[in-house]
Write a protein that holds these residues in place. Structure first.
Motif, PDB file in Angstrom:
ATOM      1  N   TYR A   1       0.886  -1.166  -0.015  1.00 44.56           N
ATOM      2  CA  TYR A   1      -0.054  -0.141   0.128  1.00 44.56           C
ATOM      3  C   TYR A   1       0.710   1.247   0.043  1.00 44.56           C
ATOM      4  O   TYR A   1       0.522   2.020  -0.643  1.00 44.56           O
ATOM      5  CB  TYR A   1      -0.867  -0.099   1.200  1.00 44.56           C
ATOM      6  N   HIS A   2       1.885   1.243   1.027  1.00 43.94           N
ATOM      7  CA  HIS A   2       2.826   2.500   0.942  1.00 43.94           C
ATOM      8  C   HIS A   2       3.590   2.786  -0.255  1.00 43.94           C
ATOM      9  O   HIS A   2       3.472   3.893  -0.762  1.00 43.94           O
ATOM     10  CB  HIS A   2       3.709   2.421   2.288  1.00 43.94           C
ATOM     11  N   VAL A   3       4.209   1.879  -0.730  1.00 43.07           N
ATOM     12  CA  VAL A   3       4.997   1.911  -2.118  1.00 43.07           C
ATOM     13  C   VAL A   3       4.195   2.206  -3.220  1.00 43.07           C
ATOM     14  O   VAL A   3       4.736   3.163  -3.745  1.00 43.07           O
ATOM     15  CB  VAL A   3       5.875   0.559  -2.355  1.00 43.07           C
ATOM     16  N   HIS A   4       2.933   1.390  -3.585  1.00 47.74           N
ATOM     17  CA  HIS A   4       2.381   1.905  -4.706  1.00 47.74           C
ATOM     18  C   HIS A   4       1.393   2.609  -4.691  1.00 47.74           C
ATOM     19  O   HIS A   4       1.015   3.118  -5.932  1.00 47.74           O
ATOM     20  CB  HIS A   4       1.697   0.478  -5.276  1.00 47.74           C
ATOM     21  N   LEU A   5       0.788   3.215  -3.495  1.00 47.83           N
ATOM     22  CA  LEU A   5      -0.424   4.058  -3.454  1.00 47.83           C
ATOM     23  C   LEU A   5       0.127   5.490  -2.413  1.00 47.83           C
ATOM     24  O   LEU A   5      -0.246   6.412  -3.210  1.00 47.83           O
ATOM     25  CB  LEU A   5      -1.641   3.645  -2.822  1.00 47.83           C
ATOM     26  N   LYS A   6       0.421   5.109  -1.379  1.00 51.60           N
ATOM     27  CA  LYS A   6       0.595   6.249  -0.462  1.00 51.60           C
ATOM     28  C   LYS A   6       1.677   7.213  -0.903  1.00 51.60           C
ATOM     29  O   LYS A   6       1.820   8.325  -0.874  1.00 51.60           O
ATOM     30  CB  LYS A   6       0.594   6.059   0.965  1.00 51.60           C
ATOM     31  N   ALA A   7       2.936   6.703  -1.269  1.00 54.74           N
ATOM     32  CA  ALA A   7       3.934   7.318  -1.780  1.00 54.74           C
ATOM     33  C   ALA A   7       3.460   8.087  -3.084  1.00 54.74           C
ATOM     34  O   ALA A   7       3.902   9.242  -3.238  1.00 54.74           O
ATOM     35  CB  ALA A   7       5.109   6.317  -2.305  1.00 54.74           C
ATOM     36  N   PRO A   8       3.092   7.433  -4.220  1.00 55.98           N
ATOM     37  CA  PRO A   8       2.557   8.634  -5.214  1.00 55.98           C
ATOM     38  C   PRO A   8       1.602   9.622  -4.867  1.00 55.98           C
ATOM     39  O   PRO A   8       1.631  10.622  -5.370  1.00 55.98           O
ATOM     40  CB  PRO A   8       1.786   7.486  -6.035  1.00 55.98           C
TER      41      PRO A   8
ATOM     42  N   SER B   1       2.182   1.261 -13.586  1.00 55.02           N
ATOM     43  CA  SER B   1       1.381   0.510 -13.245  1.00 55.02           C
ATOM     44  C   SER B   1       1.593  -1.185 -13.656  1.00 55.02           C
ATOM     45  O   SER B   1       2.726  -1.514 -13.728  1.00 55.02           O
ATOM     46  CB  SER B   1      -0.293   0.689 -13.435  1.00 55.02           C
ATOM     47  N   SER B   2       0.476  -1.965 -14.028  1.00 58.52           N
ATOM     48  CA  SER B   2       0.821  -3.332 -14.588  1.00 58.52           C
ATOM     49  C   SER B   2      -0.586  -3.880 -15.352  1.00 58.52           C
ATOM     50  O   SER B   2      -1.575  -3.254 -15.106  1.00 58.52           O
ATOM     51  CB  SER B   2       1.145  -4.139 -13.368  1.00 58.52           C
ATOM     52  N   ILE B   3      -0.245  -4.786 -16.145  1.00 58.96           N
ATOM     53  CA  ILE B   3      -1.553  -5.174 -16.638  1.00 58.96           C
ATOM     54  C   ILE B   3      -2.349  -5.919 -15.853  1.00 58.96           C
ATOM     55  O   ILE B   3      -3.685  -6.204 -15.961  1.00 58.96           O
ATOM     56  CB  ILE B   3      -1.122  -6.385 -17.955  1.00 58.96           C
ATOM     57  N   PHE B   4      -1.752  -6.409 -14.501  1.00 57.23           N
ATOM     58  CA  PHE B   4      -2.562  -7.068 -13.774  1.00 57.23           C
ATOM     59  C   PHE B   4      -3.397  -6.017 -12.854  1.00 57.23           C
ATOM     60  O   PHE B   4      -4.421  -6.373 -12.307  1.00 57.23           O
ATOM     61  CB  PHE B   4      -1.819  -8.017 -12.674  1.00 57.23           C
ATOM     62  N   GLY B   5      -3.084  -4.528 -12.868  1.00 59.87           N
ATOM     63  CA  GLY B   5      -4.113  -3.721 -12.279  1.00 59.87           C
ATOM     64  C   GLY B   5      -5.375  -3.534 -13.090  1.00 59.87           C
ATOM     65  O   GLY B   5      -6.242  -3.023 -12.440  1.00 59.87           O
ATOM     66  N   GLU B   6      -5.047  -4.122 -14.379  1.00 60.73           N
ATOM     67  CA  GLU B   6      -6.303  -3.907 -15.151  1.00 60.73           C
ATOM     68  C   GLU B   6      -7.219  -5.320 -15.038  1.00 60.73           C
ATOM     69  O   GLU B   6      -8.359  -5.433 -15.286  1.00 60.73           O
ATOM     70  CB  GLU B   6      -5.965  -3.893 -16.848  1.00 60.73           C
ATOM     71  N   GLU B   7      -6.480  -6.372 -15.165  1.00 54.55           N
ATOM     72  CA  GLU B   7      -6.861  -8.024 -15.210  1.00 54.55           C
ATOM     73  C   GLU B   7      -7.123  -8.599 -14.169  1.00 54.55           C
ATOM     74  O   GLU B   7      -8.017  -9.466 -14.050  1.00 54.55           O
ATOM     75  CB  GLU B   7      -6.076  -8.348 -16.562  1.00 54.55           C
ATOM     76  N   GLY B   8      -6.234  -8.249 -13.164  1.00 55.99           N
ATOM     77  CA  GLY B   8      -6.128  -8.878 -12.005  1.00 55.99           C
ATOM     78  C   GLY B   8      -5.343 -10.317 -12.334  1.00 55.99           C
ATOM     79  O   GLY B   8      -5.250 -10.805 -13.540  1.00 55.99           O
ATOM     80  N   ALA B   9      -4.872 -10.924 -11.109  1.00 60.64           N
ATOM     81  CA  ALA B   9      -3.840 -12.011 -11.241  1.00 60.64           C
ATOM     82  C   ALA B   9      -4.138 -12.870 -10.106  1.00 60.64           C
ATOM     83  O   ALA B   9      -3.909 -12.540  -9.037  1.00 60.64           O
ATOM     84  CB  ALA B   9      -2.461 -11.849 -11.614  1.00 60.64           C
TER      85      ALA B   9
ATOM     86  N   GLY C   1      -4.260  -1.724  -9.810  1.00 60.88           N
ATOM     87  CA  GLY C   1      -5.564  -1.274 -10.313  1.00 60.88           C
ATOM     88  C   GLY C   1      -5.871   0.293  -9.592  1.00 60.88           C
ATOM     89  O   GLY C   1      -6.312   1.098 -10.299  1.00 60.88           O
ATOM     90  N   ALA C   2      -5.697   0.372  -8.164  1.00 56.90           N
ATOM     91  CA  ALA C   2      -5.936   1.600  -7.551  1.00 56.90           C
ATOM     92  C   ALA C   2      -4.657   2.757  -8.159  1.00 56.90           C
ATOM     93  O   ALA C   2      -5.540   3.863  -8.153  1.00 56.90           O
ATOM     94  CB  ALA C   2      -5.436   1.594  -6.070  1.00 56.90           C
ATOM     95  N   GLN C   3      -3.678   2.474  -8.685  1.00 58.77           N
ATOM     96  CA  GLN C   3      -2.663   3.381  -9.250  1.00 58.77           C
ATOM     97  C   GLN C   3      -3.560   3.971 -10.521  1.00 58.77           C
ATOM     98  O   GLN C   3      -3.622   5.340 -10.831  1.00 58.77           O
ATOM     99  CB  GLN C   3      -1.439   2.876  -9.801  1.00 58.77           C
ATOM    100  N   ILE C   4      -4.332   3.130 -11.378  1.00 56.57           N
ATOM    101  CA  ILE C   4      -5.016   3.435 -12.717  1.00 56.57           C
ATOM    102  C   ILE C   4      -6.109   4.325 -12.140  1.00 56.57           C
ATOM    103  O   ILE C   4      -6.185   5.391 -12.991  1.00 56.57           O
ATOM    104  CB  ILE C   4      -5.357   2.160 -13.261  1.00 56.57           C
ATOM    105  N   SER C   5      -7.070   3.986 -11.014  1.00 51.70           N
ATOM    106  CA  SER C   5      -7.876   4.933 -10.762  1.00 51.70           C
ATOM    107  C   SER C   5      -7.441   6.344 -10.423  1.00 51.70           C
ATOM    108  O   SER C   5      -8.040   7.413 -10.479  1.00 51.70           O
ATOM    109  CB  SER C   5      -8.890   4.403  -9.702  1.00 51.70           C
ATOM    110  N   PHE C   6      -6.327   6.396  -9.499  1.00 57.51           N
ATOM    111  CA  PHE C   6      -5.530   7.643  -9.167  1.00 57.51           C
ATOM    112  C   PHE C   6      -5.411   8.560 -10.341  1.00 57.51           C
ATOM    113  O   PHE C   6      -5.511   9.580 -10.384  1.00 57.51           O
ATOM    114  CB  PHE C   6      -4.359   7.288  -8.330  1.00 57.51           C
ATOM    115  N   VAL C   7      -4.718   7.962 -11.354  1.00 63.01           N
ATOM    116  CA  VAL C   7      -4.415   8.604 -12.748  1.00 63.01           C
ATOM    117  C   VAL C   7      -5.509   9.063 -13.275  1.00 63.01           C
ATOM    118  O   VAL C   7      -5.288  10.505 -13.685  1.00 63.01           O
ATOM    119  CB  VAL C   7      -3.375   7.931 -13.426  1.00 63.01           C
ATOM    120  N   LYS C   8      -6.530   8.670 -13.348  1.00 63.83           N
ATOM    121  CA  LYS C   8      -7.568   8.986 -14.156  1.00 63.83           C
ATOM    122  C   LYS C   8      -8.225  10.262 -13.032  1.00 63.83           C
ATOM    123  O   LYS C   8      -8.822  11.093 -13.752  1.00 63.83           O
ATOM    124  CB  LYS C   8      -8.979   7.802 -14.164  1.00 63.83           C
TER     125      LYS C   8
END
Length: 238
Positions: free
Chosen positions: A104-111, A134-142, A153-160
């Protein structure tokens, strides 16, 4: 004077390639890294002195670490690229709270916090660029990468969302979603798994860090001046 770009996660393969590509484009660069000092020193040796704005070691896996980083870096950047991150692979029910917090911190709170740090200057000059990897898995899940897929996926929503908020100030915010890239993150795969994976990709191979860097360079350039809130898929058709 050339633009200044802060690169988060500069010691990783993608961050390393992004740094080299942007230096070639004339950017002045500031680098953040976590632990790979040797790689940063190698990178520094390739950057002309006039384009190197310093390298800072920072642990972005905690709020305190992010705050400490923000206390030592300038707020005046024309561009920021978020390349940092790490993978957690395994059954979701086996994750510890600490492992969840780190993702959470590295991928979301830091950005979030770093973007908040630089936005006042970008708004003041009515220009700026933020690009997140981000990653293809942020769109598709893995499967086996549930929490990782979640934060990507949250990174993508943040950007939008952020792109809509800051567009009136002339700031563009975009995201790149790589597919399989030949980096150390994928070293856990056996040769058989790797061959199977590449066989699923229409272009028949994994991507290279330089190809991700080229996509990021495009999003930072005037060639993409009418592109914001965009998800640029760099995945070989996977």
């Amino acid at each position: 004077m050339s633009k200044r770009c802060l690169i988060i996660g500069a010691s990783g393969e993608i961050g390393y390639s992004v740094t080299r590509t942007l230096v070639e484009k004339g950017y002045r660069v500031g680098l953040q890294y976590y632990s790979n000092l040797r790689r940063i020193e190698k990178l520094e040796n390739q950057i002309p002195a006039g384009q190197f704005l310093g390298a800072h070691q920072a642990d972005l896996t905690t709020t305190e670490g992010i705050q400490a980083f923000l206390q030592i870096i300038s707020k005046e950047w024309e561009a920021v690229v978020f390349c940092g991150g790490h993978l957690w692979k395994g059954l979701f029910q086996d994750m510890t709270d600490a492992e969840m917090d780190e993702l959470y911190h590295v991928h979301l709170k830091a950005p979030w916090m770093i973007s908040r740090h630089v936005l006042p200057f970008m708004i003041h000059i009515k220009a700026g660029n933020i690009v997140t990897v981000s990653s293809i898995f942020g769109e598709e899940g893995a499967s086996m990468e549930v929490a990782y897929s979640s934060v990507k996926g949250a990174q993508i929503s943040f950007v939008k969302a952020l792109s809509k908020e800051v567009a009136p100030s002339g700031i563009r915010v975009n995201v790149v979603t790589p597919g399989v890239v030949a980096t150390k993150m994928n070293n856990m795969l056996s040769p058989e798994e790797w061959n199977t994976l590449e066989g699923e990709i229409p272009l028949g191979r994994a991507g290279q860090p330089d190809e991700i860097a080229d996509a990021i360079s495009y999003l930072l350039s005037d060639q993409s001046s009418y592109v914001t809130g965009h998800v640029l898929r760099v995945n070989g058709g996977w």
